[in-house]
Each structure stands twice: as structure tokens, then as C-alpha cells.
Design an enzyme around this catalytic site. Structure first.
Site, PDB file in Angstrom:
ATOM      1  N   CYS A 258     -24.736  16.720  27.843  1.00  0.00           N
ATOM      2  CA  CYS A 258     -26.315  16.231  27.892  1.00  0.00           C
ATOM      3  C   CYS A 258     -26.527  15.730  26.412  1.00  0.00           C
ATOM      4  O   CYS A 258     -26.626  16.512  25.479  1.00  0.00           O
ATOM      5  CB  CYS A 258     -27.235  17.011  28.544  1.00  0.00           C
ATOM      6  SG  CYS A 258     -29.205  16.590  28.030  1.00  0.00           S
TER       7      CYS A 258
ATOM      8  N   CYS B 199     -29.508  17.701  25.041  1.00  0.00           N
ATOM      9  CA  CYS B 199     -29.255  19.047  24.652  1.00  0.00           C
ATOM     10  C   CYS B 199     -28.189  19.105  23.409  1.00  0.00           C
ATOM     11  O   CYS B 199     -28.708  20.073  22.364  1.00  0.00           O
ATOM     12  CB  CYS B 199     -28.222  19.566  25.865  1.00  0.00           C
ATOM     13  SG  CYS B 199     -29.425  20.013  27.473  1.00  0.00           S
TER      14      CYS B 199
ATOM     15  N   ASP C  41     -36.324   7.955  17.448  1.00  0.00           N
ATOM     16  CA  ASP C  41     -35.764   7.275  18.094  1.00  0.00           C
ATOM     17  C   ASP C  41     -34.781   6.271  17.300  1.00  0.00           C
ATOM     18  O   ASP C  41     -34.954   5.641  16.529  1.00  0.00           O
ATOM     19  CB  ASP C  41     -36.637   6.466  19.108  1.00  0.00           C
ATOM     20  CG  ASP C  41     -35.895   5.720  20.467  1.00  0.00           C
ATOM     21  OD1 ASP C  41     -36.075   6.259  21.481  1.00  0.00           O
ATOM     22  OD2 ASP C  41     -35.037   5.029  20.235  1.00  0.00           O
TER      23      ASP C  41
ATOM     24  N   HIS D  12     -32.768  22.311  28.824  1.00  0.00           N
ATOM     25  CA  HIS D  12     -32.610  21.123  29.488  1.00  0.00           C
ATOM     26  C   HIS D  12     -33.485  21.127  30.991  1.00  0.00           C
ATOM     27  O   HIS D  12     -33.551  22.060  31.638  1.00  0.00           O
ATOM     28  CB  HIS D  12     -31.195  21.096  29.960  1.00  0.00           C
ATOM     29  CG  HIS D  12     -30.688  19.920  30.733  1.00  0.00           C
ATOM     30  ND1 HIS D  12     -30.563  18.731  30.184  1.00  0.00           N
ATOM     31  CD2 HIS D  12     -31.074  19.620  32.287  1.00  0.00           C
ATOM     32  CE1 HIS D  12     -30.071  17.731  31.147  1.00  0.00           C
ATOM     33  NE2 HIS D  12     -30.462  18.290  32.470  1.00  0.00           N
TER      34      HIS D  12
ATOM     35  N   ASN E 163     -40.722   8.244  30.769  1.00  0.00           N
ATOM     36  CA  ASN E 163     -40.012   7.578  31.958  1.00  0.00           C
ATOM     37  C   ASN E 163     -39.667   8.405  32.899  1.00  0.00           C
ATOM     38  O   ASN E 163     -39.003   9.468  32.639  1.00  0.00           O
ATOM     39  CB  ASN E 163     -39.028   6.548  31.474  1.00  0.00           C
ATOM     40  CG  ASN E 163     -39.684   5.456  30.537  1.00  0.00           C
ATOM     41  OD1 ASN E 163     -40.591   4.831  30.931  1.00  0.00           O
ATOM     42  ND2 ASN E 163     -39.147   5.026  29.444  1.00  0.00           N
TER      43      ASN E 163
ATOM     44  N   GLY F  71     -36.954   2.607  34.009  1.00  0.00           N
ATOM     45  CA  GLY F  71     -35.944   2.606  32.851  1.00  0.00           C
ATOM     46  C   GLY F  71     -35.435   3.853  32.230  1.00  0.00           C
ATOM     47  O   GLY F  71     -34.865   3.712  31.267  1.00  0.00           O
TER      48      GLY F  71
ATOM     49  N   HIS G  52     -37.938  13.627  28.075  1.00  0.00           N
ATOM     50  CA  HIS G  52     -38.392  13.178  26.798  1.00  0.00           C
ATOM     51  C   HIS G  52     -39.883  12.397  26.685  1.00  0.00           C
ATOM     52  O   HIS G  52     -39.928  11.682  27.617  1.00  0.00           O
ATOM     53  CB  HIS G  52     -37.409  12.523  25.988  1.00  0.00           C
ATOM     54  CG  HIS G  52     -36.733  11.368  26.714  1.00  0.00           C
ATOM     55  ND1 HIS G  52     -35.870  11.353  27.765  1.00  0.00           N
ATOM     56  CD2 HIS G  52     -36.986   9.886  26.823  1.00  0.00           C
ATOM     57  CE1 HIS G  52     -35.638  10.275  28.274  1.00  0.00           C
ATOM     58  NE2 HIS G  52     -36.086   9.284  27.610  1.00  0.00           N
TER      59      HIS G  52
ATOM     60  N   HIS H 213     -42.051   9.953  24.666  1.00  0.00           N
ATOM     61  CA  HIS H 213     -42.072   8.863  23.707  1.00  0.00           C
ATOM     62  C   HIS H 213     -43.397   8.953  23.049  1.00  0.00           C
ATOM     63  O   HIS H 213     -44.327   8.767  23.564  1.00  0.00           O
ATOM     64  CB  HIS H 213     -41.894   7.538  24.287  1.00  0.00           C
ATOM     65  CG  HIS H 213     -40.652   7.436  24.812  1.00  0.00           C
ATOM     66  ND1 HIS H 213     -39.456   6.595  24.232  1.00  0.00           N
ATOM     67  CD2 HIS H 213     -40.151   7.520  26.142  1.00  0.00           C
ATOM     68  CE1 HIS H 213     -38.548   6.305  25.027  1.00  0.00           C
ATOM     69  NE2 HIS H 213     -38.662   7.129  26.147  1.00  0.00           N
TER      70      HIS H 213
HETATM   71  P1  5GP Z   1     -35.471   6.469  28.247  1.00  0.00           P
HETATM   72  O1  5GP Z   1     -35.534   5.029  28.352  1.00  0.00           O
HETATM   73  O2  5GP Z   1     -34.707   7.418  28.955  1.00  0.00           O
HETATM   74  O3  5GP Z   1     -37.006   6.762  28.394  1.00  0.00           O
HETATM   75  O4  5GP Z   1     -35.440   6.722  26.641  1.00  0.00           O
HETATM   76  C1  5GP Z   1     -34.272   7.202  26.039  1.00  0.00           C
HETATM   77  C2  5GP Z   1     -34.399   6.966  24.474  1.00  0.00           C
HETATM   78  O5  5GP Z   1     -33.253   7.618  23.798  1.00  0.00           O
HETATM   79  C3  5GP Z   1     -34.117   5.424  24.135  1.00  0.00           C
HETATM   80  O6  5GP Z   1     -35.563   4.884  23.513  1.00  0.00           O
HETATM   81  C4  5GP Z   1     -33.158   5.282  23.145  1.00  0.00           C
HETATM   82  O7  5GP Z   1     -33.513   4.493  21.989  1.00  0.00           O
HETATM   83  C5  5GP Z   1     -33.197   6.644  22.767  1.00  0.00           C
HETATM   84  N1  5GP Z   1     -31.572   7.347  22.372  1.00  0.00           N
HETATM   85  C6  5GP Z   1     -30.817   7.129  22.974  1.00  0.00           C
HETATM   86  N2  5GP Z   1     -29.444   7.569  22.554  1.00  0.00           N
HETATM   87  C7  5GP Z   1     -30.003   8.245  21.124  1.00  0.00           C
HETATM   88  C8  5GP Z   1     -29.486   8.860  20.177  1.00  0.00           C
HETATM   89  O8  5GP Z   1     -28.014   9.098  20.371  1.00  0.00           O
HETATM   90  N3  5GP Z   1     -30.165   9.239  19.249  1.00  0.00           N
HETATM   91  C9  5GP Z   1     -31.457   9.089  19.219  1.00  0.00           C
HETATM   92  N4  5GP Z   1     -32.124   9.535  18.297  1.00  0.00           N
HETATM   93  N5  5GP Z   1     -32.245   8.333  20.307  1.00  0.00           N
HETATM   94  C10 5GP Z   1     -31.316   8.007  21.185  1.00  0.00           C
HETATM   95 ZN    ZN Z   2     -30.233  18.226  28.370  1.00  0.00          ZN
END
Ligand code: 5GP
Ligand code: ZN
Length: 112
Positions: free
Chosen positions: A4, A7, A30, A46, A87, A93, A100, A102
């Protein structure tokens, strides 16, 4: 949880720009920011998403919201305004299956 991404960010295996950390919660910038302030706040343990929340997660979720308030103040967006969103599932999305929140701000955000 093995394999993950978040994680691995929480335990330091994957590098990120961490902006806050305590025993329950990690917050980091992000990688693909959608606003000048775009921070992800996650439980260290997790939890796949909102659908997986249990009574025992109550304190962690409360702490995440308090961290959101604190980071908004640190980033000077408390008064200008910000959004805290989660989300959940394909239609939203959600791409990373580790809960998480945002935190977005620093410019006028599009209405949802
Ligand atoms: P979701 O669409 O699942 O709500 O948001 C996932 C978020 O994780 C996205 O805004 C994406 O830019 C961010 N993200 C994905 N991979 C990584 C990563 O490796 N490092 C960081 N800091 N953010 C990530
Ligand atoms: Zn996790």
C-alpha cells in the site's frame, strides 16, 4: 498493509514531503497538487476508505480533522478558506485505497 503506497509513506519506505506527524496521523504534500495548498492527511494504520471505518477509528478521524485545522492555520488559509474532502469509490475518483483527507486551499476553489 503490504504494497500500500500510503502505508509506505507513513512508515517512511516511500519518500514524501511530510508536513505533520504524530502517533496516529501523517500529513504530506500531494505529489500532483490541484491547488497552491494540497496536503493529504492519512491515518498511520491502514484503513482502505470511508466504507471500512469502524467505531475504533473514531479518535483517529477526529485527530485528522484537528490536524486539517492546524495545517490550514500554518499555511495561512484559515481565513481565505479551504476545503477538506475524502473521495470514496470509483465514481468519486478515489485511486489510492488508503483513507486520505485532501486539504486544498490558497486560491478560489471551483464549486463542487
Ligand atoms: P484520490 O484520487 O485517491 O482521492 O487521491 C490520491 C492522491 O494521491 C492524488 O491527489 C495524487 O496526486 C496523490 N498521490 C498519488 N501518489 C502519490 C505519491 O507517491 N506521493 C504523494 N505525495 N502523493 C501521491
Ligand atoms: Zn495503507
Amino acid at each position: 498493509m503490504k504494497d500500500c503506497l500510503f502505508c509506505k509513506i507513513a512508515n517512511g519506505e516511500v519518500k514524501s514531503e511530510i508536513v505533520y506527524e504524530d502517533e496516529m496521523v501523517t500529513a504530506f504534500n500531494d505529489i500532483n497538487p490541484k491547488a497552491p495548498v494540497h496536503i493529504l492527511i492519512i491515518p498511520k494504520k491502514h484503513i482502505a476508505g470511508v466504507n471500512s471505518l469502524e467505531e475504533k477509528n473514531r479518535e483517529t478521524i477526529g485527530q485528522i480533522m484537528l490536524v486539517a485545522k492546524r495545517l490550514a492555520a500554518e499555511k495561512s488559509v484559515s481565513e481565505s478558506g479551504y476545503r477538506v474532502l475524502v473521495n470514496s469509490g470509483p465514481d468519486s475518483g478515489q485511486v489510492v485505497e488508503h483513507l486520505h483527507f485532501h486539504l486544498l486551499g490558497g486560491e478560489p476553489l471551483k464549486p463542487i
